[in-house]
Scaffold this motif. Structure first.
Motif, PDB file in Angstrom:
ATOM      1  N   GLU A 101       0.820  -1.202   0.000  1.00 55.85           N
ATOM      2  CA  GLU A 101       0.000   0.000   0.000  1.00 55.85           C
ATOM      3  C   GLU A 101       0.860   1.260   0.000  1.00 55.85           C
ATOM      4  N   ALA A 102       1.945   1.240   0.768  1.00 59.93           N
ATOM      5  CA  ALA A 102       2.823   2.413   0.836  1.00 59.93           C
ATOM      6  C   ALA A 102       3.457   2.695  -0.527  1.00 59.93           C
ATOM      7  N   VAL A 103       3.881   1.642  -1.227  1.00 58.33           N
ATOM      8  CA  VAL A 103       4.477   1.823  -2.555  1.00 58.33           C
ATOM      9  C   VAL A 103       3.420   2.293  -3.540  1.00 58.33           C
ATOM     10  N   PHE A 104       2.200   1.728  -3.437  1.00 61.16           N
ATOM     11  CA  PHE A 104       1.131   2.091  -4.363  1.00 61.16           C
ATOM     12  C   PHE A 104       0.780   3.575  -4.272  1.00 61.16           C
ATOM     13  N   LYS A 105       0.830   4.131  -3.048  1.00 61.38           N
ATOM     14  CA  LYS A 105       0.518   5.552  -2.893  1.00 61.38           C
ATOM     15  C   LYS A 105       1.483   6.424  -3.674  1.00 61.38           C
ATOM     16  N   GLU A 106       2.751   5.982  -3.776  1.00 60.22           N
ATOM     17  CA  GLU A 106       3.750   6.761  -4.479  1.00 60.22           C
ATOM     18  C   GLU A 106       3.843   6.405  -5.953  1.00 60.22           C
ATOM     19  N   CYS A 107       3.585   5.154  -6.281  1.00 63.91           N
ATOM     20  CA  CYS A 107       3.780   4.690  -7.667  1.00 63.91           C
ATOM     21  C   CYS A 107       2.776   3.588  -7.983  1.00 63.91           C
ATOM     22  N   PRO A 108       1.600   3.945  -8.564  1.00 66.61           N
ATOM     23  CA  PRO A 108       0.596   2.919  -8.873  1.00 66.61           C
ATOM     24  C   PRO A 108       1.001   1.994 -10.013  1.00 66.61           C
ATOM     25  N   HIS A 109       1.983   2.422 -10.833  1.00 63.81           N
ATOM     26  CA  HIS A 109       2.436   1.623 -11.976  1.00 63.81           C
ATOM     27  C   HIS A 109       3.930   1.350 -11.823  1.00 63.81           C
ATOM     28  N   PRO A 110       4.310   0.453 -10.931  1.00 64.42           N
ATOM     29  CA  PRO A 110       5.743   0.195 -10.722  1.00 64.42           C
ATOM     30  C   PRO A 110       6.360  -0.522 -11.923  1.00 64.42           C
ATOM     31  N   ASP A 111       7.606  -0.175 -12.196  1.00 63.37           N
ATOM     32  CA  ASP A 111       8.300  -0.861 -13.288  1.00 63.37           C
ATOM     33  C   ASP A 111       8.850  -2.191 -12.789  1.00 63.37           C
ATOM     34  N   GLU A 112       9.502  -2.883 -13.688  1.00 63.45           N
ATOM     35  CA  GLU A 112       9.982  -4.232 -13.351  1.00 63.45           C
ATOM     36  C   GLU A 112      11.019  -4.191 -12.238  1.00 63.45           C
ATOM     37  N   LYS A 113      11.835  -3.141 -12.208  1.00 68.34           N
ATOM     38  CA  LYS A 113      12.867  -3.028 -11.179  1.00 68.34           C
ATOM     39  C   LYS A 113      12.239  -2.935  -9.787  1.00 68.34           C
ATOM     40  N   ILE A 114      11.193  -2.094  -9.681  1.00 68.31           N
ATOM     41  CA  ILE A 114      10.528  -1.946  -8.374  1.00 68.31           C
ATOM     42  C   ILE A 114       9.831  -3.242  -7.978  1.00 68.31           C
ATOM     43  N   ARG A 115       9.200  -3.909  -8.967  1.00 72.72           N
ATOM     44  CA  ARG A 115       8.516  -5.171  -8.643  1.00 72.72           C
ATOM     45  C   ARG A 115       9.501  -6.227  -8.159  1.00 72.72           C
ATOM     46  N   LEU A 116      10.677  -6.286  -8.771  1.00 67.09           N
ATOM     47  CA  LEU A 116      11.691  -7.256  -8.328  1.00 67.09           C
ATOM     48  C   LEU A 116      12.194  -6.920  -6.924  1.00 67.09           C
ATOM     49  N   GLN A 117      12.352  -5.615  -6.654  1.00 64.48           N
ATOM     50  CA  GLN A 117      12.793  -5.212  -5.318  1.00 64.48           C
ATOM     51  C   GLN A 117      11.763  -5.597  -4.261  1.00 64.48           C
ATOM     52  N   LEU A 118      10.480  -5.357  -4.555  1.00 63.48           N
ATOM     53  CA  LEU A 118       9.419  -5.753  -3.622  1.00 63.48           C
ATOM     54  C   LEU A 118       9.350  -7.258  -3.470  1.00 63.48           C
ATOM     55  N   SER A 119       9.601  -7.950  -4.546  1.00 65.45           N
ATOM     56  CA  SER A 119       9.564  -9.415  -4.495  1.00 65.45           C
ATOM     57  C   SER A 119      10.583  -9.946  -3.516  1.00 65.45           C
ATOM     58  N   ARG A 120      11.800  -9.401  -3.589  1.00 64.78           N
ATOM     59  CA  ARG A 120      12.853  -9.852  -2.663  1.00 64.78           C
ATOM     60  C   ARG A 120      12.555  -9.414  -1.230  1.00 64.78           C
ATOM     61  N   GLU A 121      12.052  -8.208  -1.079  1.00 68.81           N
ATOM     62  CA  GLU A 121      11.806  -7.660   0.257  1.00 68.81           C
ATOM     63  C   GLU A 121      10.677  -8.387   0.976  1.00 68.81           C
ATOM     64  N   LEU A 122       9.616  -8.736   0.238  1.00 68.65           N
ATOM     65  CA  LEU A 122       8.421  -9.302   0.863  1.00 68.65           C
ATOM     66  C   LEU A 122       8.306 -10.806   0.692  1.00 68.65           C
ATOM     67  N   ASN A 123       9.295 -11.412   0.056  1.00 70.21           N
ATOM     68  CA  ASN A 123       9.294 -12.871  -0.122  1.00 70.21           C
ATOM     69  C   ASN A 123       8.086 -13.319  -0.962  1.00 70.21           C
ATOM     70  N   LEU A 124       7.795 -12.554  -2.025  1.00 71.75           N
ATOM     71  CA  LEU A 124       6.743 -12.886  -2.972  1.00 71.75           C
ATOM     72  C   LEU A 124       7.358 -12.950  -4.364  1.00 71.75           C
ATOM     73  N   ASN A 125       6.735 -13.750  -5.266  1.00 77.30           N
ATOM     74  CA  ASN A 125       7.295 -13.785  -6.613  1.00 77.30           C
ATOM     75  C   ASN A 125       6.794 -12.587  -7.411  1.00 77.30           C
ATOM     76  N   PRO A 126       7.519 -12.173  -8.448  1.00 73.63           N
ATOM     77  CA  PRO A 126       7.159 -10.962  -9.215  1.00 73.63           C
ATOM     78  C   PRO A 126       5.750 -11.017  -9.793  1.00 73.63           C
ATOM     79  N   ARG A 127       5.284 -12.226 -10.122  1.00 75.41           N
ATOM     80  CA  ARG A 127       3.940 -12.341 -10.697  1.00 75.41           C
ATOM     81  C   ARG A 127       2.880 -11.945  -9.668  1.00 75.41           C
ATOM     82  N   GLN A 128       3.098 -12.345  -8.409  1.00 74.14           N
ATOM     83  CA  GLN A 128       2.176 -11.945  -7.353  1.00 74.14           C
ATOM     84  C   GLN A 128       2.162 -10.424  -7.175  1.00 74.14           C
TER      85      GLN A 128
END
Length: 729
Positions: free
Chosen positions: A41-68
């Protein structure tokens, strides 16, 4: 495009399945944790359309795969779009209704108009054309609104919500007399002309809380966050090693952050931000109150504040999201606001919004979880010197056969200090003792003992009693009346250190040893003097254990050594009411001997637990004391309390290095919550309140400043002299 229901933790969007799986027609859903949802939610408030780099960073941080991650953002954008469309429709419908009403009003007015030429009624247009004109105007308004919204969205990088209709402001005569529109939270610079700002000394309703509407989507998200938080809290409450370990300094249970990060990955933001400080502790003990009563008091914001007057300076239920099951609070969910304090002007309050969720685990066993919840414009509202986030905190309440309860309490904080902590309180704050589980539990144990004494009966007679020169014992009704009066006195005292109008105490004078901070507020509560009150306080450090200092202050034989208001006259205790098992928890009525004011007595309450102690006192007329002693309603007896707070300094006893002296321990400091925490010294806050004026626009005059400075300065010097202390920090 298909979207899974991953938003809000319902699903992950991971719909791969084995072709040989007999359940191949069903999607597998992943339930996100509360931390994952809040981070997304915090990321969405700043960037509703994250690029692949941000999605990969969130994936590693939150232990979720990029597709999720990808599907979560897709779902969130879809739901946000639907929410905006609903808001658009509501705004346009309201505008349409408004124009219709104006049109009807104009038509009614035209019916009474007479044509100056012919003397007949004016010719009106057909109603069909009126409606068509309204429709065309609405379409034009919508197009203009969409155009402005799209232009603004390009500049801020995300969609903007539509403007809400302006609500009319209702101003009472009391609001005007208190200059309610002089600017909330805007305190003038320290000077002798410190103006009175709006607000009562203890009334939470005077705070300017923002009006907010919570959509069904937000409520669903809050319920999901609370449910996941409850699951994680129960694990924290019921798991010992490797999550919890004993502190080598004082034996307290503290969280093993490495193991916590291993079990709950992505929760420890300290690894990503070195400025963040983690406070996490656990404690358990027996409370003299049954579980269901405790749960009821925890879920009622007014009762919650009464339970913790020394910690909770303000609290409010913003929204009741669920009332729970019929007859029991299991499943109750509330969005709340809270402000927590240390009883000193040197420590800023902790302000935050949070979700409180209650769930019955089994028969006679309840869990209550608190977790911070970020709201729009929250940072602009809180002008605090620290950024506060309450992580998974709460308690497990278990009924015991004797009507008592076993309470296991967890406090978990994430703090980012914006300004350095005052040197006197550095050790206490950093050790986690100031807001830790031990403080909450010991305060709860003490106040529940007080309630047990309040509800208990006395063997005394029910005849009228009066305070003269001999010590008296009131009847059971008189005892309850006196305890209610003293409780109101203590609550008023605690509130004076943190006025409800949001003011901070400002420095009036300072020296190498101590500084005096003060504020003005208007007292309007029932029973209180309807006047302008000046509250001032100063904190000092003494190299003496807290229990020794407490015993010195509560002993009427040593009172002339430090109480400047007694003019060094001896005092005599003429009434005594016990408030708990510890002899220091009591209410006293004191008479100053050799005093010219023979009809003036001192009402005093002293209380102590393992986290600290209080000695609060107030001059009260003899006639008013007799009213309370005879069991009559004490609600309208005026009180203007002063007093002292004593807390450990947070340093282990072995660091003391033999520095000490002063008062000796005349009684065991155990009792409720055990003995005061082992400490190298004490932090003592001296608080005075004086009446300034009955005028609504009073200022802090030079005379008031001089009076309050002399009161505090003389009291501090007499305390140090009486305890043979010249050492300062």
């Amino acid at each position: 495009m298909e979207f899974s229901s991953g938003y809000g933790g319902g699903g992950s969007g991971d719909d791969h399945h084995d072709a040989s799986d007999p359940r191949r027609g069903k999607k597998r859903y992943h339930r996100h944790t509360a931390h994952q949802i809040q981070r997304l939610e915090a990321v969405f408030k700043e960037c509703p359309h994250p690029d692949e780099k941000i999605r990969l960073q969130l994936s590693r941080e939150l232990n979720l795969n990029p597709r999720q991650i990808k599907f979560w953002f897709q779902n969130r954008r879809t739901q946000m779009k639907a929410q905006f469309e609903r808001a658009d429709n509501c705004a346009l419908r309201a505008e349409n209704d408004k124009i219709r009403c104006e049109n009807i009003a104009i038509r009614e007015a035209l019916k009474n108009v007479i044509c100056p030429s012919c003397g007949g009624p004016p010719v009106t247009e057909d109603s069909y054309f009126d409606e068509q004109k309204l429709r065309i105007e609405n379409v034009q308004l919508k197009e203009e609104l969409d155009r402005v919204s799209s232009i603004a969205a390009k500049y801020i990088g995300r969609p903007i919500s539509q403007l809400q209709p302006v609500q009319p402001i209702h101003v009472s005569s009391l609001d005007l007399s208190m200059a309610s529109f002089s600017g909330h939270g805007m305190l003038p610079e320290p000077s002798l002309n410190l103006h009175l700002l709006p607000g009562s000394s203890t009334n939470i309703s005077n705070l300017p809380f923002p009006t907010m509407s919570i959509s069904d989507m937000d409520k669903s998200l809050m319920a999901d966050v609370a449910g996941n938080a409850m699951d994680e809290l129960i694990r924290l409450l019921q798991t010992n090693e490797p999550l919890w370990m004993k502190s080598t300094n004082d034996g307290r249970e503290i969280l093993n952050l490495e193991n916590y990060e291993r079990i709950f990955p992505g929760h420890n933001n300290q690894l990503k931000n070195p400025n963040i400080r983690i406070e996490a502790s656990r404690d358990s003990g027996v409370v003299i109150m049954n579980g269901l009563t405790l749960v009821d008091m925890f879920m009622d914001v007014n009762k919650w504040m009464v339970l913790f007057p020394t910690i909770v300076s303000r609290a409010r239920t913003v929204e009741v999201l669920s009332s729970g099951m019929i007859g029991i609070p299991s499943g109750a969910l509330q969005l709340m606001y809270e402000e927590l304090q240390v009883l000193s002007p040197l420590v800023p309050t902790r302000q935050f919004y949070f979700l409180r969720f209650c769930q019955q685990i089994k028969q006679g066993s309840w869990a209550i979880v608190d977790i911070s919840y970020d709201l729009p414009h929250q940072e602009n509202q809180f002008a605090s010197s620290c950024k506060t986030h309450r992580l998974l905190s709460g308690c497990l309440i278990q009924d015991m056969p004797n009507g008592y309860s076993k309470v296991t309490w967890v406090e978990h904080w994430e703090i980012e200090d914006k300004v350095p902590i005052h040197g006197l309180y550095m050790d206490l704050i950093h050790s986690g003792l100031a807001f830790g589980a031990e403080k909450w539990l010991s305060s709860l144990q003490r106040i529940c003992e007080r309630y047990a004494c309040l509800m208990g009966t006395s063997n005394s007679t029910h005849e009228q009693v009066g305070v003269a020169t001999l010590k008296v014992i009131p009847s059971s009704e008189g005892k309850r009346s006196m305890m209610k009066l003293a409780q109101r006195m203590v609550n008023n005292f605690c509130a004076s250190l943190n006025p409800s109008n949001g003011q901070q105490l400002r420095t009036l004078s300072g020296s190498n040893d101590f500084e005096v901070r003060a504020t003005l507020h208007k007292s309007t509560d029932p029973g209180q003097p309807n006047a302008i009150v000046l509250s001032a306080a100063s904190t000092i450090w003494l190299p003496i254990p807290p229990e020794n200092v407490f015993n010195f202050f509560r002993d009427e034989r040593t009172r002339p050594q430090w109480d400047v208001l007694s003019n060094q006259n001896p005092v005599q205790e003429v009434a005594h009411i016990a408030n708990g098992s510890h002899p220091g928890n009591c209410i006293s009525v004191l008479r100053a001997l050799n005093s010219s004011q023979s009809n003036m007595l001192i009402l005093q309450e002293s209380c102590i637990d393992s986290s600290g102690s209080l000695v609060v006192y107030c001059p009260v007329d003899l006639h008013q004391i007799n009213i309370a002693m005879n069991g009559e309603d004490p609600s309208y007896i005026p009180l203007l309390p002063s007093g002292l707070t004593i807390s450990p300094d947070g340093r282990p006893d072995q660091e003391r290095g033999g520095v000490g002296g002063g008062a000796s321990t005349s009684s065991n400091a155990g009792g409720v919550g055990g003995q005061l925490s082992s400490s190298a010294g004490s932090l003592i806050t001296v608080v005075f309140q004086i009446l300034v004026s009955n005028l609504p626009y009073a200022k802090m005059s030079t005379e008031s400043v001089t009076t309050i400075n002399n009161l505090i300065s003389n009291t501090v010097h007499q305390i140090k002299a009486a305890l043979n202390c010249t050492t300062s920090r």
